[in-house]
Write a protein that holds these residues in place. Structure first.
Motif, PDB file in Angstrom:
ATOM      1  N   ASP A 120       0.878  -1.160  -0.145  1.00 13.81           N
ATOM      2  CA  ASP A 120       0.127   0.018   0.176  1.00 13.81           C
ATOM      3  C   ASP A 120       0.870   1.055   0.005  1.00 13.81           C
ATOM      4  OD1 ASP A 120      -2.733   0.569  -0.177  1.00 13.81           O
ATOM      5  OD2 ASP A 120      -2.672   1.052   1.953  1.00 13.81           O
ATOM      6  N   ARG A 165       2.250   1.698  -3.215  1.00 16.34           N
ATOM      7  CA  ARG A 165       0.982   2.238  -4.257  1.00 16.34           C
ATOM      8  C   ARG A 165       1.359   3.968  -3.949  1.00 16.34           C
ATOM      9  NH1 ARG A 165      -3.903   2.708  -3.692  1.00 16.34           N
ATOM     10  NH2 ARG A 165      -3.653   1.325  -1.741  1.00 16.34           N
ATOM     11  N   GLU A 169       1.691   7.071  -6.132  1.00 16.67           N
ATOM     12  CA  GLU A 169       0.410   8.272  -6.475  1.00 16.67           C
ATOM     13  C   GLU A 169       1.056   9.566  -6.083  1.00 16.67           C
ATOM     14  OE1 GLU A 169      -3.066   7.593  -4.350  1.00 16.67           O
ATOM     15  OE2 GLU A 169      -3.006   5.392  -4.833  1.00 16.67           O
TER      16      GLU A 169
END
Ligand SMILES: Nc1ncnc2c1ncn2[C@@H]1O[C@H](COP(=O)(O)OP(=O)(O)OP(=O)(O)O)[C@@H](O)[C@H]1O
Ligand SMILES: [Mg+2]
Length: 460
Positions: free
Chosen positions: A51, A54, A58
């Protein structure tokens, strides 16, 4: 079930492996639970890191989006570019805050790196704000000059490099986590495999021990059965011998009584009657006393005959089984005031003494039982010869057998009947008749009990 459990726990070879299996299964359960919790935590950590990874990506995209929106605005002056600029900035701030709290919770070493990225992004946004403001006040040229310097590009490059470093370390951690997770799974499978193999080995051991035990018991049982049948055979031989001896002794006694006592009584009676013919008695009292003595002698002769007949049926020896059976049945029916229906063969089966006396005594006991217990009014005696076998049935129309008739400890008649007939390889069955009374069925082979050829002496 409880007997099975109790007898199972009596055996050490069941109890010990069973306890071992229980301990093993419980330990494996607790170890597996602990390991499962650990692997679950491990997978949560891996997911958290993925996570973060990611979110770092982002973060790059959000900052790039702001930057390209700022450039679009500077080039076109279109205010709609300001909206993606603002949303990219907001997302960048949110992502930074989220990432910082996550790195604080785990991998604090990365917090300073993230801080540096944060401060660089802040610097970048301050610079981008400034260019936007310059455009807003109409200083287009100054603003464009500002973005043409490669300072902004270098800051962005630096930010990307730092984020990439973070991502790469995150990737390494994820790979290490996955490797550990794999290892844990392999260890778990190994533990499961080992415990299954151990339990199987225990079961096989118990099975082998149980089989050995069963085999040993079977052997002991077989030995016991052999011993019992040996003893039974010995007892049967002994009883047969005793019966034979008893018949021989009875026969000898009957001969003795017949020859000695019989002769004595008969000659006394003859002497007495001769004397009576010659003597003139003085009075009626002497006459009466003489008559009493004569009657006593006659009764003595009759008694001797009856006793002899009881000891050894002379008819059996002299006339054969069929005649002796008819005579015995007639005697019993006369005594019990019963009607006799007899169907007996014309010809005599050629039986040896032992078989003839066994059959005779058995029918005698059946008739005696009818007299004693049946309260019958009719007796049917049938004898048939078919092939090599003879069958005799003795039926009465009396009260029939009670349920526990054959269980009586003090009664031996029925047992002896069966025993005698079995000794001549036949069978004897006493049961209730179809409507009432009892039916005794005696079946025996003739050839194997046949009289020995002339010249060969028989045992009795
Ligand atoms: N014809 C019959 N009718 C009714 N009951 C019978 C008859 N024959 C045998 N029984 C029953 O079977 C029982 C067992 O008979 P069994 O001949 O073995 O013993 P018992 O006649 O009582 O004694 P014993 O040992 O002197 O012969 C008898 O006590 C009687 O109750
Ligand atoms: Mg009896």
């Amino acid at each position: 079930m409880s007997t099975l459990l109790r007898s199972g726990f009596d055996r050490r070879y069941v109890l010990v492996p069973m306890l071992a299996a229980i301990v093993l299964v419980m330990s494996v359960f607790f170890v597996a639970e602990a390991r499962r919790a650990y692997t679950r935590d491990l997978s949560l950590v891996i997911r958290d890191r993925e996570d973060r990874m990611r979110k770092l990506t982002e973060l790059i995209y959000a900052s790039l989006e702001s930057e390209s929106a700022q450039r679009g605005y500077l080039l076109t002056g279109e205010p709609e570019y300001l909206q993606p600029y603002a949303s990219g900035r907001k997302l960048t701030e949110q992502l930074l805050a989220d990432l910082e709290s996550r790195y604080r919770a785990r991998d604090q070493v990365e917090v300073p790196v993230l801080r540096e990225v944060q401060s660089m992004l802040e610097t970048k946004y301050i610079e981008m704000d400034r260019t936007i403001k310059l455009l807003d006040v109409g200083a287009n040229r100054t603003a464009l000059r500002l973005i043409k310097t490669d300072v902004g590009m270098q800051v962005m490059q630096q930010i990307r490099t730092n984020i990439e470093v973070l991502r790469s370390r995150e990737g390494d951690r994820i790979a290490a986590g996955v490797a550990e997770w794999d290892k844990e799974i392999r260890v778990n499978s190994l533990i499961n495999g080992l415990s299954t193999a151990f339990t199987l080995a225990l079961l096989i051991a118990v099975g082998l021990l149980a089989t050995r035990d069963i085999r040993r018991r079977d052997l002991a049982n077989r030995e016991l059965e052999n011993e019992v049948s040996l003893r039974t055979a010995e007892l049967r031989d002994l009883s047969e011998h005793m019966l034979r001896i008893s018949e021989v002794e009875k026969s000898a006694l009957a001969r003795e009584l017949h020859d000695e006592l019989g002769g004595l009584l008969v000659s006394m009676r003859m002497d007495f009657s001769q004397l009576r013919r010659r003597l003139q008695l003085p009075d009626a009292a002497a006459e009466e006393r003489w008559a009493r003595i004569d009657a006593g002698l006659k009764a003595g002769v009759d008694l001797k005959r009856r006793v002899i007949e009881e000891l050894r049926p002379t008819l059996l020896d002299n006339m054969g089984l069929v005649v002796a059976l008819r005579w015995q049945a007639e005697q019993s029916c006369q005594q019990g005031n019963m009607q006799l229906i007899a169907q007996l063969p014309e010809s005599e089966p050629e039986l040896n003494n032992e078989a003839a006396i066994a059959v005779f005594r058995t029918v005698q006991e059946a008739l005696s039982n009818i007299l004693k217990h049946a309260r019958a009014s009719e007796v049917r005696l049938v004898m048939t010869v078919q092939g090599d076998h003879a069958t005799i049935t003795v039926e009465d129309n009396g009260v029939g057998l009670l349920n526990d008739a054959t269980a009586g400890g003090g009664s031996h008649g029925l047992k002896q009947m069966k025993f005698r007939i079995q000794a001549i390889r036949g069978s004897c069955e006493v049961r209730n008749g179809p409507i009432r009374g009892t039916v005794t069925t005696i079946r025996f082979p003739i050839a194997s009990n046949a009289r020995a050829p002339a010249g060969v002496e028989e045992a009795t």
